[in-house]
Design a protein around this motif. Structure first.
Motif, PDB file in Angstrom:
ATOM      1  N   GLU A  91       0.733  10.929  -7.269  1.00  0.00           N
ATOM      2  CA  GLU A  91       0.370  10.642  -8.662  1.00  0.00           C
ATOM      3  C   GLU A  91       0.873   9.277  -9.132  1.00  0.00           C
ATOM      4  O   GLU A  91       1.040   9.044 -10.331  1.00  0.00           O
ATOM      5  CB  GLU A  91       0.894  11.762  -9.568  1.00  0.00           C
ATOM      6  CG  GLU A  91       0.273  13.123  -9.247  1.00  0.00           C
ATOM      7  CD  GLU A  91       0.808  14.242 -10.123  1.00  0.00           C
ATOM      8  OE1 GLU A  91       1.531  13.949 -11.108  1.00  0.00           O
ATOM      9  OE2 GLU A  91       0.519  15.412  -9.826  1.00  0.00           O
ATOM     10  N   ASP A  92       1.108   8.379  -8.197  1.00  0.00           N
ATOM     11  CA  ASP A  92       1.579   7.034  -8.527  1.00  0.00           C
ATOM     12  C   ASP A  92       0.499   6.287  -9.307  1.00  0.00           C
ATOM     13  O   ASP A  92      -0.614   6.107  -8.826  1.00  0.00           O
ATOM     14  CB  ASP A  92       1.921   6.291  -7.233  1.00  0.00           C
ATOM     15  CG  ASP A  92       2.695   5.006  -7.470  1.00  0.00           C
ATOM     16  OD1 ASP A  92       2.618   4.454  -8.579  1.00  0.00           O
ATOM     17  OD2 ASP A  92       3.372   4.547  -6.532  1.00  0.00           O
ATOM     18  N   GLU A  93       0.830   5.848 -10.507  1.00  0.00           N
ATOM     19  CA  GLU A  93      -0.107   5.083 -11.338  1.00  0.00           C
ATOM     20  C   GLU A  93       0.098   3.570 -11.194  1.00  0.00           C
ATOM     21  O   GLU A  93      -0.815   2.798 -11.439  1.00  0.00           O
ATOM     22  CB  GLU A  93       0.048   5.472 -12.811  1.00  0.00           C
ATOM     23  CG  GLU A  93      -0.591   6.803 -13.161  1.00  0.00           C
ATOM     24  CD  GLU A  93      -2.111   6.744 -13.122  1.00  0.00           C
ATOM     25  OE1 GLU A  93      -2.694   5.853 -13.754  1.00  0.00           O
ATOM     26  OE2 GLU A  93      -2.709   7.582 -12.415  1.00  0.00           O
ATOM     27  N   ARG A  94       1.280   3.151 -10.823  1.00  0.00           N
ATOM     28  CA  ARG A  94       1.550   1.714 -10.692  1.00  0.00           C
ATOM     29  C   ARG A  94       0.980   1.168  -9.382  1.00  0.00           C
ATOM     30  O   ARG A  94       0.312   0.139  -9.363  1.00  0.00           O
ATOM     31  CB  ARG A  94       3.063   1.478 -10.776  1.00  0.00           C
ATOM     32  CG  ARG A  94       3.519   0.023 -10.672  1.00  0.00           C
ATOM     33  CD  ARG A  94       2.855  -0.899 -11.681  1.00  0.00           C
ATOM     34  NE  ARG A  94       2.804  -0.369 -13.020  1.00  0.00           N
ATOM     35  CZ  ARG A  94       3.770  -0.506 -13.939  1.00  0.00           C
ATOM     36  NH1 ARG A  94       4.882  -1.142 -13.625  1.00  0.00           N
ATOM     37  NH2 ARG A  94       3.618  -0.007 -15.151  1.00  0.00           N
ATOM     38  N   ALA A  95       1.300   1.843  -8.281  1.00  0.00           N
ATOM     39  CA  ALA A  95       0.719   1.502  -6.981  1.00  0.00           C
ATOM     40  C   ALA A  95       0.062   2.774  -6.454  1.00  0.00           C
ATOM     41  O   ALA A  95       0.691   3.556  -5.763  1.00  0.00           O
ATOM     42  CB  ALA A  95       1.803   1.015  -6.018  1.00  0.00           C
ATOM     43  N   PRO A  96      -1.189   3.018  -6.820  1.00  0.00           N
ATOM     44  CA  PRO A  96      -1.839   4.287  -6.477  1.00  0.00           C
ATOM     45  C   PRO A  96      -1.750   4.626  -4.994  1.00  0.00           C
ATOM     46  O   PRO A  96      -1.670   3.736  -4.136  1.00  0.00           O
ATOM     47  CB  PRO A  96      -3.291   4.056  -6.908  1.00  0.00           C
ATOM     48  CG  PRO A  96      -3.199   3.025  -7.983  1.00  0.00           C
ATOM     49  CD  PRO A  96      -2.072   2.122  -7.578  1.00  0.00           C
ATOM     50  N   VAL A  97      -1.781   5.933  -4.719  1.00  0.00           N
ATOM     51  CA  VAL A  97      -1.642   6.417  -3.343  1.00  0.00           C
ATOM     52  C   VAL A  97      -2.752   5.874  -2.443  1.00  0.00           C
ATOM     53  O   VAL A  97      -2.623   5.903  -1.208  1.00  0.00           O
ATOM     54  CB  VAL A  97      -1.607   7.962  -3.328  1.00  0.00           C
ATOM     55  CG1 VAL A  97      -2.987   8.544  -3.653  1.00  0.00           C
ATOM     56  CG2 VAL A  97      -1.086   8.479  -1.998  1.00  0.00           C
ATOM     57  N   ALA A  98      -3.821   5.356  -3.031  1.00  0.00           N
ATOM     58  CA  ALA A  98      -4.887   4.741  -2.240  1.00  0.00           C
ATOM     59  C   ALA A  98      -4.354   3.607  -1.359  1.00  0.00           C
ATOM     60  O   ALA A  98      -4.892   3.345  -0.269  1.00  0.00           O
ATOM     61  CB  ALA A  98      -5.991   4.211  -3.157  1.00  0.00           C
ATOM     62  N   HIS A  99      -3.305   2.924  -1.809  1.00  0.00           N
ATOM     63  CA  HIS A  99      -2.683   1.879  -0.990  1.00  0.00           C
ATOM     64  C   HIS A  99      -2.160   2.471   0.312  1.00  0.00           C
ATOM     65  O   HIS A  99      -2.403   1.942   1.397  1.00  0.00           O
ATOM     66  CB  HIS A  99      -1.522   1.222  -1.755  1.00  0.00           C
ATOM     67  CG  HIS A  99      -1.948   0.288  -2.836  1.00  0.00           C
ATOM     68  ND1 HIS A  99      -2.227  -1.045  -2.609  1.00  0.00           N
ATOM     69  CD2 HIS A  99      -2.132   0.489  -4.164  1.00  0.00           C
ATOM     70  CE1 HIS A  99      -2.568  -1.625  -3.750  1.00  0.00           C
ATOM     71  NE2 HIS A  99      -2.524  -0.714  -4.715  1.00  0.00           N
ATOM     72  N   ALA A 100      -1.415   3.571   0.179  1.00  0.00           N
ATOM     73  CA  ALA A 100      -0.829   4.208   1.362  1.00  0.00           C
ATOM     74  C   ALA A 100      -1.912   4.819   2.250  1.00  0.00           C
ATOM     75  O   ALA A 100      -1.850   4.697   3.484  1.00  0.00           O
ATOM     76  CB  ALA A 100       0.179   5.278   0.940  1.00  0.00           C
ATOM     77  N   GLU A 101      -2.902   5.469   1.622  1.00  0.00           N
ATOM     78  CA  GLU A 101      -3.962   6.120   2.402  1.00  0.00           C
ATOM     79  C   GLU A 101      -4.753   5.108   3.219  1.00  0.00           C
ATOM     80  O   GLU A 101      -5.052   5.343   4.398  1.00  0.00           O
ATOM     81  CB  GLU A 101      -4.877   6.896   1.459  1.00  0.00           C
ATOM     82  CG  GLU A 101      -4.203   8.114   0.834  1.00  0.00           C
ATOM     83  CD  GLU A 101      -5.025   8.756  -0.260  1.00  0.00           C
ATOM     84  OE1 GLU A 101      -4.759   9.928  -0.575  1.00  0.00           O
ATOM     85  OE2 GLU A 101      -5.928   8.084  -0.808  1.00  0.00           O
ATOM     86  N   ALA A 102      -5.097   3.974   2.592  1.00  0.00           N
ATOM     87  CA  ALA A 102      -5.844   2.938   3.306  1.00  0.00           C
ATOM     88  C   ALA A 102      -5.003   2.362   4.445  1.00  0.00           C
ATOM     89  O   ALA A 102      -5.515   2.087   5.543  1.00  0.00           O
ATOM     90  CB  ALA A 102      -6.262   1.838   2.339  1.00  0.00           C
ATOM     91  N   MET A 103      -3.718   2.174   4.175  1.00  0.00           N
ATOM     92  CA  MET A 103      -2.821   1.615   5.189  1.00  0.00           C
ATOM     93  C   MET A 103      -2.680   2.565   6.371  1.00  0.00           C
ATOM     94  O   MET A 103      -2.757   2.148   7.537  1.00  0.00           O
ATOM     95  CB  MET A 103      -1.459   1.342   4.553  1.00  0.00           C
ATOM     96  CG  MET A 103      -0.576   0.427   5.365  1.00  0.00           C
ATOM     97  SD  MET A 103      -1.215  -1.258   5.352  1.00  0.00           S
ATOM     98  CE  MET A 103      -0.228  -2.000   6.645  1.00  0.00           C
ATOM     99  N   LEU A 104      -2.496   3.846   6.096  1.00  0.00           N
ATOM    100  CA  LEU A 104      -2.340   4.836   7.164  1.00  0.00           C
ATOM    101  C   LEU A 104      -3.609   4.936   8.011  1.00  0.00           C
ATOM    102  O   LEU A 104      -3.550   5.018   9.239  1.00  0.00           O
ATOM    103  CB  LEU A 104      -1.975   6.196   6.567  1.00  0.00           C
ATOM    104  CG  LEU A 104      -0.559   6.323   6.007  1.00  0.00           C
ATOM    105  CD1 LEU A 104      -0.406   7.607   5.211  1.00  0.00           C
ATOM    106  CD2 LEU A 104       0.471   6.265   7.131  1.00  0.00           C
TER     107      LEU A 104
END
Length: 398
Positions: free
Chosen positions: A335-348
């Motif tokens: 539920e990260d609003e500052r750096a959305p989890v999409a950053h981590a998902e794309a990276m993974l």
């Protein structure tokens, strides 16, 4: 009137301004650091000193304040080794609340009777922590290759300051327009309690060191900021503190970005890297998250990241995963609003496609940082296990 003034290419200055005479007089300016706060005479509320944070926190008086300055110095001597800061005074100036803090003390509060000079303990912000069992933080600095003064903080494991060549965790701060201070830092304590030397770096772009130093970090997220971090690592190694064969980098938010960007820029420097709620695609900052929803946020991105898609891609870890040939740990809240989890998902996804060694911890009901106690315990348990296996006690068993 007393004013704290920001001047281009300088640190902040405290001035007086006489509105009737239109006369300005400079009172205090430190060549290294900005003014953290203004200290006032309790009864008159007239400014008499400033709090400064060049490396260690200090106070500079320009007025003895009818005897208050000598009394403050006496308190400082009584709480030697700690930072003291008055948080408030009663309206009549007879009593004040004093916060006492330090590298091994998050904060104790005392009621100070300014007439009787009596000091009574009020409460502790973390009474479960024993200062005698925590590790001291040391403030140092070095000069970057292009001549900037870079302040650093080193937290050593117990009884190891003179042993040298320790396994080191580099911990760049978030922001990037923020700064590290000398004082209690939870992550530095957890890591140092488990055998790691912790290096924190106030790289260019950090606040508190004047406009010129701050502006030197604009549009340099993946460039000279990363250079400062790498040079700090090289400095710690050259000083004999760190083992060059046992260095990992770990950070949150912008620190998470740096935890991946620094190994991309300096691939031979690290044995592992852990990004926590990090930003991995600069273009995504304009498309998702809470920064883009504010006019001030968009202005901030335009000023510090820029609008050039090629520049953003060149400085985004997501587009350089081929250079990440080291063990990685990606940590994020769903539920990260500052750096959305999409950053981590794309990276993974990109790392897994490339067959890169990566471990992940994605936790539901957490945002830009973990706040649930059980989730924090999970985070630190897995982080320490990750570090131990690559630069700690477990690394030798491989």
């Amino acid at each position: 009137a007393y004013l704290v003034v920001d001047t281009p290419n300088q640190t902040q200055t405290l001035i007086t301004w006489d509105a009737k005479k239109q006369v300005v007089e400079e009172i205090v300016q430190n060549e290294t650091t900005d003014i953290s706060d203004v200290l006032v005479q309790p009864r008159s509320q007239r400014p008499i000193g400033v709090y400064l944070n060049p490396d260690y926190p200090t106070v500079e008086f320009f007025d003895e304040g009818d005897g208050f300055a000598p009394f403050y110095r006496g308190l400082k001597q009584a709480f030697q080794g700690y930072h003291i800061h008055f948080t408030s005074f009663t309206r009549d100036g007879k009593k004040g609340v004093l916060q006492v803090s330090g590298d091994r003390l998050p904060g104790d509060f005392f009621l100070v009777n300014l007439e009787s000079k009596k000091v009574d303990f009020l409460l502790s912000s973390a009474e479960w922590l024993d200062p005698l069992k925590l590790n001291p933080m040391r403030a140092e600095h070095f000069e970057s290759s292009d001549g900037l003064r870079i302040s650093t903080y080193l937290t050593f494991p117990a009884n190891t300051e003179k042993t040298g060549k320790l396994p080191m965790v580099v911990m760049p701060h978030g922001g990037p327009h923020a700064r590290d201070f000398w004082g209690y830092t939870r992550d530095a304590q957890i890591l140092s309690q488990n055998g790691y030397l912790v290096l924190q770096v106030n790289f260019r772009g950090s606040t508190g060191f004047g406009n010129q130093f701050h502006d030197a970090g604009k549009n340099e997220w993946g460039g000279k900021i990363q250079q400062d971090i790498a040079e700090a690592v090289q400095w710690a190694i050259s000083e004999g503190h760190a083992d060059p064969e046992r260095v990992c980098i770990y950070g949150a938010s912008f620190g998470g970005y740096s935890a991946l960007m620094n190994p991309i820029r300096y691939p031979q420097m690290y044995q592992c890297a852990a990004g926590y709620v990090g930003v991995y695609d600069l273009e995504l900052l304009y498309k998702e998250g809470d920064i883009r929803r504010r006019d001030r946020g968009i202005a901030y991105l335009n000023d510090t990241v820029g609008l050039d898609p090629e520049h953003m891609r060149a400085n985004s870890p997501l587009y350089h995963t081929d250079k990440l040939d080291l063990p990685l740990f990606i940590i994020h809240g769903e539920e990260d609003e500052r750096a959305p989890v999409a950053h981590a998902e794309a990276m993974l996804e990109k790392l897994e496609e490339g067959g890169k060694p990566v471990k992940s911890l994605i936790v539901e009901h957490e945002g830009h940082g973990f706040y649930n106690e059980d989730n924090r315990k999970l985070l630190y348990t897995q982080l320490l296990g990750f570090l131990d296996s690559h630069i700690g006690v477990g690394a030798a068993e491989k």
